[in-house]
Design an enzyme around this catalytic site. Structure first.
Site, short mmCIF file in Angstrom:
data_model
loop_
_atom_site.label_atom_id
_atom_site.label_comp_id
_atom_site.label_asym_id
_atom_site.label_seq_id
_atom_site.Cartn_x
_atom_site.Cartn_y
_atom_site.Cartn_z
N LYS A 36 0.87 -1.19 0.00
CA LYS A 36 0.00 0.00 0.00
C LYS A 36 0.90 1.22 0.00
CE LYS A 36 -3.78 2.31 2.44
NZ LYS A 36 -4.70 2.25 3.60
N LYS A 94 -2.05 -1.59 -3.80
CA LYS A 94 -2.88 -0.39 -3.82
C LYS A 94 -1.97 0.83 -3.92
CE LYS A 94 -6.20 2.16 -0.94
NZ LYS A 94 -6.88 2.24 0.38
#
Length: 328
Positions: free
Chosen positions: A198, A251
């Site tokens: 992330k 992400k």
């Protein structure tokens, strides 16, 4: 000399193009994020995400029903919590009578066959707006103190009916910690989809608008990853695999297709990519201005994410794309 090899022969008709197509999207590929707010009969559009709404608990049930009719079976609800319920230890996250956990239980009661992936991170419930416990004096994000909070949050979500736990906080060791807490409480069947890579991205702005969850001070760069790094994602992958993750996530998606591909090449776990709010908003804004064909661009974006190696795509386009796929 005329060419012997003519790749265009495999493109000469629609039937042949379909026959040799390498990457295919289906509704089984999608997880649809949903935004949850307090109240009744509420459906409020997120201004920075045209076509995406924040729903009260009663309206979110209607939305899930409509999506199920289109073939979407997996959902990721995210809560917008009133400020008066937030504190530095995110205690509301484990309240079984709170908005989020009651709604998760209600969705599972009314749609027992859908899959719910719940978000494990402190920021929606934190008065500091961070994914971890903030030291009051130094402002440091305290990794190990945060694990305690995340474990209790994950356990409460499992008790409410979550099928997949999605730790999105990027604290070190949280997959192993959550796995131990779940297993010790007889939730061995609950999966963990770790946000393995992330990044500290500029593409999260519309999401933070929807949940009012931006940090009150500082940024998230001490725990989210540097967008310039790819090998670091492979180290995170190795740790998550060793700690017991069942699935891994990257992400954002579009600016990180190379990371998706690299992780896919190195793991036998299912790979998920999060087509985040800013990526969605860019396409919608360009389409509204007539600069792009929104529907064609949407499908090209989703296809590119799957082609890069994603087995599953968490995307705000899910409902719209499912309607396109149904039309054929």
């Amino acid at each position: 000399m005329l060419p012997t090899h003519r790749p265009r022969r495999n493109r000469k008709s629609e039937v042949i193009r379909d026959m040799v197509q390498e990457t295919r999207l289906t509704t089984h590929d999608f997880i649809f994020p949903l935004f949850l707010i307090e109240g009744r009969n509420q459906q409020v559009e997120v201004k920075s995400m045209p076509g995406i709404y924040r729903y009260s608990a009663d309206k979110i049930i209607e939305e899930v029903g409509q999506c199920v009719e289109l073939g979407i079976k997996t959902f990721a609800p995210f809560p917008s919590i009133n400020d008066n319920l937030k504190d530095r230890l995110a205690r509301e996250s484990a309240n079984p009578d709170g908005l989020y956990l009651k709604t998760v239980a209600d969705i599972k009661r009314q749609f027992p066959d859908v899959v719910l992936m719940t978000d494990v991170a402190m920021d929606p419930y934190s008065s500091d707006g961070h994914d971890g416990v903030v030291d009051a004096e130094s402002g440091e994000i305290l990794n190990d103190a945060t694990l305690e909070v995340l474990g209790q949050m994950a356990l409460a979500q499992a008790r409410a009916g979550a099928d997949i736990i999605g730790p999105s906080d990027m604290m070190d060791g949280r997959v192993a910690w959550i796995r131990r807490v779940l297993d010790e409480n007889a939730f061995q069947h609950v999966s963990i989809m770790s946000y393995t890579a992330k990044y500290a991205s500029a593409f999260y702005g519309p999401f933070r608008d929807a949940l009012d969850s931006a940090p009150k001070k500082g940024d998230k760069k001490s725990y989210q990853m540097n967008p310039a790094n790819k090998r670091e994602a492979l180290r995170e992958l190795a740790l998550d695999e060793a700690e017991g993750a069942d699935m891994v996530m990257i992400k954002p998606a579009l600016s990180y297709l190379d990371v998706i591909h690299a992780i896919k090449e190195r793991t036998h776990l299912p790979v998920t990519a999060y087509n985040v709010s800013g990526e969605y908003a860019m396409v919608k804004a360009a389409a509204q201005n007539g600069w792009l064909d929104g529907e064609k661009t949407m499908m090209e974006v989703l296809t590119s994410i799957k082609r890069a190696g994603a087995d599953v795509i968490l995307t705000y386009f899910a409902k719209e794309a499912a309607a396109v796929l149904r039309r054929g």
